[in-house]
Scaffold this active site. Structure first.
Site, PDB file in Angstrom:
ATOM      1  N   SER A  42       0.880  -1.170   0.000  1.00 44.66           N
ATOM      2  CA  SER A  42       0.000   0.000   0.000  1.00 44.66           C
ATOM      3  C   SER A  42       0.915   1.216   0.000  1.00 44.66           C
ATOM      4  CB  SER A  42      -0.930  -0.018   1.217  1.00 44.66           C
ATOM      5  OG  SER A  42      -0.196   0.004   2.413  1.00 44.66           O
ATOM      6  N   HIS A 161      -2.807  -6.720   2.475  1.00 43.63           N
ATOM      7  CA  HIS A 161      -1.866  -7.704   3.038  1.00 43.63           C
ATOM      8  C   HIS A 161      -2.532  -9.028   3.392  1.00 43.63           C
ATOM      9  CE1 HIS A 161       0.650  -4.089   4.679  1.00 43.63           C
ATOM     10  NE2 HIS A 161       0.670  -4.162   3.370  1.00 43.63           N
ATOM     11  N   GLN A 169      -6.262  -2.703   7.103  1.00 50.38           N
ATOM     12  CA  GLN A 169      -5.038  -3.438   6.747  1.00 50.38           C
ATOM     13  C   GLN A 169      -4.384  -4.145   7.939  1.00 50.38           C
ATOM     14  OE1 GLN A 169      -2.174  -1.668   3.742  1.00 50.38           O
ATOM     15  NE2 GLN A 169      -0.962  -1.465   5.599  1.00 50.38           N
ATOM     16  N   GLU A 170      -4.438  -3.505   9.121  1.00 51.18           N
ATOM     17  CA  GLU A 170      -3.705  -4.068  10.258  1.00 51.18           C
ATOM     18  C   GLU A 170      -4.494  -3.901  11.548  1.00 51.18           C
ATOM     19  OE1 GLU A 170       0.156  -2.180  10.312  1.00 51.18           O
ATOM     20  OE2 GLU A 170       0.378  -2.431   8.153  1.00 51.18           O
ATOM     21  N   GLU A 211       2.456  -9.662   6.564  1.00 52.96           N
ATOM     22  CA  GLU A 211       3.287  -9.234   7.696  1.00 52.96           C
ATOM     23  C   GLU A 211       3.280 -10.250   8.830  1.00 52.96           C
ATOM     24  OE1 GLU A 211       2.449  -5.171   8.749  1.00 52.96           O
ATOM     25  OE2 GLU A 211       3.144  -4.464   6.808  1.00 52.96           O
ATOM     26  N   ASP A 248      -4.332   0.010  11.649  1.00 51.76           N
ATOM     27  CA  ASP A 248      -3.908   0.742  10.456  1.00 51.76           C
ATOM     28  C   ASP A 248      -5.003   0.520   9.424  1.00 51.76           C
ATOM     29  OD1 ASP A 248      -2.850   1.958   8.292  1.00 51.76           O
ATOM     30  OD2 ASP A 248      -1.034   0.726   8.138  1.00 51.76           O
ATOM     31  N   GLU A 291      -3.979   4.513  12.427  1.00 56.53           N
ATOM     32  CA  GLU A 291      -3.089   4.961  11.341  1.00 56.53           C
ATOM     33  C   GLU A 291      -3.890   5.121  10.053  1.00 56.53           C
ATOM     34  OE1 GLU A 291       0.445   2.541  11.132  1.00 56.53           O
ATOM     35  OE2 GLU A 291       0.646   2.881   8.980  1.00 56.53           O
ATOM     36  N   ASP A 318       0.821   7.838   7.675  1.00 51.19           N
ATOM     37  CA  ASP A 318       1.757   7.000   6.913  1.00 51.19           C
ATOM     38  C   ASP A 318       1.687   7.440   5.444  1.00 51.19           C
ATOM     39  OD1 ASP A 318       3.143   5.038   5.597  1.00 51.19           O
ATOM     40  OD2 ASP A 318       1.781   3.406   6.058  1.00 51.19           O
ATOM     41  N   LYS A 343       9.341   5.417   7.415  1.00 46.08           N
ATOM     42  CA  LYS A 343       9.851   4.316   6.595  1.00 46.08           C
ATOM     43  C   LYS A 343      10.938   4.900   5.705  1.00 46.08           C
ATOM     44  CE  LYS A 343       5.309   2.034   5.995  1.00 46.08           C
ATOM     45  NZ  LYS A 343       4.084   2.103   5.132  1.00 46.08           N
ATOM     46  N   HIS A 371       8.819  -1.120   9.337  1.00 46.26           N
ATOM     47  CA  HIS A 371       9.195  -2.015   8.227  1.00 46.26           C
ATOM     48  C   HIS A 371       8.262  -1.775   7.042  1.00 46.26           C
ATOM     49  CE1 HIS A 371       5.857  -5.099   9.272  1.00 46.26           C
ATOM     50  NE2 HIS A 371       5.438  -3.867   9.285  1.00 46.26           N
ATOM     51  N   ARG A 372       8.347  -2.618   5.988  1.00 44.86           N
ATOM     52  CA  ARG A 372       7.359  -2.645   4.914  1.00 44.86           C
ATOM     53  C   ARG A 372       6.767  -4.051   4.833  1.00 44.86           C
ATOM     54  NH1 ARG A 372       7.167   2.273   1.881  1.00 44.86           N
ATOM     55  NH2 ARG A 372       5.083   1.414   1.508  1.00 44.86           N
ATOM     56  N   SER A 373       5.648  -4.154   4.119  1.00 40.08           N
ATOM     57  CA  SER A 373       5.005  -5.477   4.049  1.00 40.08           C
ATOM     58  C   SER A 373       5.856  -6.484   3.273  1.00 40.08           C
ATOM     59  CB  SER A 373       3.609  -5.352   3.448  1.00 40.08           C
ATOM     60  OG  SER A 373       3.667  -4.675   2.213  1.00 40.08           O
ATOM     61  N   LYS A 394       7.176  -0.636  14.478  1.00 43.68           N
ATOM     62  CA  LYS A 394       6.129  -1.476  13.912  1.00 43.68           C
ATOM     63  C   LYS A 394       6.814  -2.427  12.949  1.00 43.68           C
ATOM     64  CE  LYS A 394       2.948  -0.237  10.772  1.00 43.68           C
ATOM     65  NZ  LYS A 394       1.715   0.109  10.025  1.00 43.68           N
TER      66      LYS A 394
HETATM   67  P1  PGA Z   1       3.121  -1.356   3.154  1.00 46.73           P
HETATM   68  O1  PGA Z   1       2.236  -1.373   4.458  1.00 46.73           O
HETATM   69  O2  PGA Z   1       4.513  -1.698   3.510  1.00 46.73           O
HETATM   70  O3  PGA Z   1       2.461  -2.383   2.263  1.00 46.73           O
HETATM   71  O4  PGA Z   1       3.009   0.032   2.583  1.00 46.73           O
HETATM   72  C1  PGA Z   1       2.693  -0.956   5.706  1.00 46.73           C
HETATM   73  C2  PGA Z   1       1.820   0.119   6.288  1.00 46.73           C
HETATM   74  O5  PGA Z   1       0.863   0.595   5.637  1.00 46.73           O
HETATM   75  O6  PGA Z   1       2.057   0.546   7.407  1.00 46.73           O
HETATM   76 ZN    ZN Z   2       0.276   2.142   7.154  1.00 45.99          ZN
END
Ligand code: PGA
Ligand code: ZN
Length: 424
Positions: A42, A161, A169-170, A211, A248, A291, A318, A343, A371-373, A394
């Site tokens: 994302s 994810h 997403q999270e 993740e 998130d 988030e 983010d 990031k 991190h990233r996914s 995270k």
């Molecule tokens: P991404 O997701 O690494 O796929 O962008 C992580 C996040 O949105 O925090």
């Molecule tokens: Zn995010």
């Protein structure tokens, strides 16, 4: 003064099985360092440019041989001979060589792989761990075992994810900051395994997402939150005492025709209706953070949610901020959020990442290093987060190699610091 002797980039695979770049640098005093670069699913509209080959005959176009060639054939010529301890000079040369606003000429993946590898080489030449080097170089406090970043664990994966119906997403569990890092990790691991049991009992499949969190087959986002509550209630830990919940939303991914479509509610919601939904969720669960609650360009919705909830919880930018100084300046001016996800590959050099962190801290934003996914077994971010005095990290679920590499490095750092400060 040590000098960089060689720089070499190669293509490796990330945790999603996609190509990514890994760069190795050597200095003339026989020291070496390696950096590999993660990749998001994302991706914010204003993130620095990730250079992919686009050759349909290799890795479905995702190869990074062009990025590697940019390092091996161009960047290396300018970086060989430099002092690895002069990070700002190295990064400035990389920025000048690229010359574009978003690093689209050489690729932020190529540039960051060199920036980060040189930074690690600098730490090695300074003969101190990278977390200490980061703190010293950029004037952050000397790391202490009592002030390690708090981990945010992603136990349920949805959106881009996951699989199934979850649009968010999270779904996070966040141990109380009263716990040490190792206690937090232990709790997260126990909850992770309890959650699996609960999912199996409910016959919601328990495959994992990108993740490492579970990607269950549930009806709605609220069901996923309820499942976390149930899991915590069946554990020895107390919700909102030992452990908190966070989300998130990655709302840009669910924004269509100016509305938010979520599985919890039949009709798509306007920004203010979606805000009401989130305010209700917070009333029910006392969230610690939300988030990306809105689309990356819906500034007014961000401003009103922060005005309403900003004193109670973290509203984290983010995709909104993309680790970018001017986006952060805009968010500060508008009071659009009160926390930033950091990031390094959203911006592309270590020096720029540190400038963003400094501005965020100067404005009382909480800092979450992330991190990233799509990630690698790289543990650099653990050191970096400790060095810059991040409030949170995270790094995904407490499972899967590329996630636990970073958590395990934090365990090492905690132990190392405790051995230096035995009374703390
Ligand atoms: P991404 O997701 O690494 O796929 O962008 C992580 C996040 O949105 O925090
Ligand atoms: Zn995010």
């Amino acid at each position: 003064m040590p000098k960089i002797k060689s720089v070499y980039a190669r293509e490796i695979l990330d945790s999603r099985g996609n190509p990514t770049i890994e760069t190795t640098v050597w200095s003339d005093n026989g020291r070496g360092a390696v950096a590999s670069i993660p990749s998001g699913a994302s991706i914010g509209r204003l993130e620095a440019f990730e250079l992919r080959d686009g050759d349909p005959h290799r890795f479905d176009g995702l190869g990074v041989l062009k990025a590697c060639a940019n390092v091996n054939q161009l960047i290396s010529k300018y970086v060989v001979g430099l002092d690895p301890l002069r990070q700002n000079d190295i990064d400035q040369i990389l920025l000048n060589l690229d010359g574009t606003e978003n690093k689209s000429k050489l690729g932020a993946n190529a540039i960051l792989s060199v920036s980060q590898a040189c930074f690690e080489l600098g730490a090695s030449c300074a003969e101190i761990p990278t977390f200490e080097y980061t703190a010293q170089k950029y004037g952050f406090a000397t790391p202490s075992p009592l002030h390690l970043p708090n981990p945010i664990f992603n136990l349920i994966n949805g959106g881009k994810h996951g699989a199934g119906n979850l649009d968010f997403q999270e779904f996070h569990c966040i141990p109380s900051s009263r716990k040490s890092f190792s206690q937090s990790l232990e709790m997260a691991s126990e909850l992770y395994h309890l959650l699996k049991k609960t999912l199996i009992e409910k016959k919601a499949t328990s495959s994992v997402g990108d993740e490492g969190g579970y990607a269950p087959n549930l009806v709605s986002n609220t069901d996923a939150i309820e499942l976390l509550v149930e899991t915590i209630e069946s554990s020895p830990y107390k919700l909102n005492e030992d452990v908190y919940l966070g989300l998130d939303i990655a709302a840009t991914s669910l924004y269509r025709s100016n509305k938010y479509k979520i599985s919890d509610i039949k009709d798509p919601l306007t920004g203010s209706q979606f805000a009401d939904f989130l305010i209700d969720l917070n009333r029910k669960y006392s969230l610690l953070s939300i988030e990306d609650p809105f689309d990356q360009d819906a500034w007014e919705d961000w401003e009103s949610l922060t005005a309403g909830l900003g004193k109670q919880l973290m509203i984290v930018g983010d995709d909104l901020l993309v680790t970018n100084l001017s986006r952060l300046q805009e968010a500060i001016k508008r009071s659009a959020c009160n926390a930033i996800l950091v990031k390094p590959n959203q911006i592309g050099t270590i020096s720029e990442t540190v400038s963003v962190i400094k501005l965020a801290k100067a404005n009382n934003f909480s800092v979450i290093v992330s991190h990233r996914s799509g990630d690698t077994d790289e543990d650099f971010l653990a050191d970096f987060a400790v060095g810059v005095e991040a409030d949170f990290v995270k790094f995904g679920a407490p499972g899967r190699g590329e996630r636990v590499a970073k958590y395990n490095r934090l365990l090492f750092i905690q132990e190392y610091l405790e051995s230096l400060h035995p009374t703390q």
